[in-house]
Design a protein around this motif. Structure first.
Motif, PDB file in Angstrom:
ATOM      1  N   THR A  51       0.835  -1.195   0.000  1.00  0.00           N
ATOM      2  CA  THR A  51       0.000   0.000   0.000  1.00  0.00           C
ATOM      3  C   THR A  51       0.870   1.246   0.000  1.00  0.00           C
ATOM      4  OG1 THR A  51      -0.170  -0.035   2.405  1.00  0.00           O
ATOM      5  CG2 THR A  51      -1.932  -1.123   1.170  1.00  0.00           C
ATOM      6  N   VAL A  71      -7.348   1.915  -7.302  1.00  0.00           N
ATOM      7  CA  VAL A  71      -7.388   3.267  -7.846  1.00  0.00           C
ATOM      8  C   VAL A  71      -6.477   3.277  -9.072  1.00  0.00           C
ATOM      9  CG1 VAL A  71      -6.824   5.684  -7.406  1.00  0.00           C
ATOM     10  CG2 VAL A  71      -7.741   4.254  -5.566  1.00  0.00           C
ATOM     11  N   ASP A 116      -6.739   0.894  -3.095  1.00  0.00           N
ATOM     12  CA  ASP A 116      -7.510   1.955  -2.460  1.00  0.00           C
ATOM     13  C   ASP A 116      -7.520   1.679  -0.968  1.00  0.00           C
ATOM     14  OD1 ASP A 116      -9.250   3.845  -1.540  1.00  0.00           O
ATOM     15  OD2 ASP A 116     -10.811   3.473  -3.011  1.00  0.00           O
ATOM     16  N   THR A 117      -6.706   2.390  -0.221  1.00  0.00           N
ATOM     17  CA  THR A 117      -6.563   2.144   1.206  1.00  0.00           C
ATOM     18  C   THR A 117      -7.711   2.705   2.037  1.00  0.00           C
ATOM     19  OG1 THR A 117      -5.157   4.093   1.411  1.00  0.00           O
ATOM     20  CG2 THR A 117      -4.054   1.976   1.087  1.00  0.00           C
ATOM     21  N   ASP A 118      -8.675   3.337   1.392  1.00  0.00           N
ATOM     22  CA  ASP A 118      -9.836   3.850   2.112  1.00  0.00           C
ATOM     23  C   ASP A 118     -10.937   2.812   2.260  1.00  0.00           C
ATOM     24  OD1 ASP A 118      -8.643   6.306   2.435  1.00  0.00           O
ATOM     25  OD2 ASP A 118      -9.522   7.127   0.602  1.00  0.00           O
ATOM     26  N   VAL A 119     -10.761   1.621   1.679  1.00  0.00           N
ATOM     27  CA  VAL A 119     -11.780   0.583   1.781  1.00  0.00           C
ATOM     28  C   VAL A 119     -11.505  -0.282   2.996  1.00  0.00           C
ATOM     29  CG1 VAL A 119     -12.316   0.547  -0.693  1.00  0.00           C
ATOM     30  CG2 VAL A 119     -10.575  -0.983   0.222  1.00  0.00           C
ATOM     31  N   VAL A 120     -12.522  -0.930   3.507  1.00  0.00           N
ATOM     32  CA  VAL A 120     -12.398  -1.750   4.713  1.00  0.00           C
ATOM     33  C   VAL A 120     -11.418  -2.890   4.515  1.00  0.00           C
ATOM     34  CG1 VAL A 120     -13.683  -3.235   6.286  1.00  0.00           C
ATOM     35  CG2 VAL A 120     -14.713  -1.149   5.445  1.00  0.00           C
ATOM     36  N   ALA A 126      -8.598  -3.005   3.146  1.00  0.00           N
ATOM     37  CA  ALA A 126      -7.218  -2.574   3.391  1.00  0.00           C
ATOM     38  C   ALA A 126      -6.897  -2.549   4.879  1.00  0.00           C
ATOM     39  CB  ALA A 126      -6.981  -1.198   2.776  1.00  0.00           C
ATOM     40  N   ALA A 127      -7.884  -2.422   5.725  1.00  0.00           N
ATOM     41  CA  ALA A 127      -7.662  -2.346   7.169  1.00  0.00           C
ATOM     42  C   ALA A 127      -7.539  -3.714   7.814  1.00  0.00           C
ATOM     43  CB  ALA A 127      -8.793  -1.567   7.825  1.00  0.00           C
TER      44      ALA A 127
END
Length: 63
Positions: free
Chosen positions: A8, A42, A55-59, A61-62
């Motif tokens: 990421t 992205v 896209d690190t804003d998606v769940v 990625a967490a």
């Protein structure tokens, strides 16, 4: 393409991903299109290159 979530914060040209993953560029295109439509990747154009990143804003990625 899970490889992108292991790296990421970095973006890669589509042709480099095909080379690194040892698959055809058309296979990468299909998967990138599908995952970008799902909101997991992205993409952006830089000249004639298509740059791809997770896209690190998606769940996902967490996790």
């Amino acid at each position: 393409m899970a490889w992108l979530f292991l790296h990421t914060g970095q973006e890669y040209p589509q042709v480099e991903l095909a080379r690194r993953l040892e698959v055809s560029p058309s296979a990468v295109t299909r998967e990138v299109d599908r995952l970008a439509a799902a909101g997991l990747l992205v993409t952006r154009r830089v000249g004639n290159m298509r740059m791809i990143s997770a896209d690190t804003d998606v769940v996902v990625a967490a996790l």
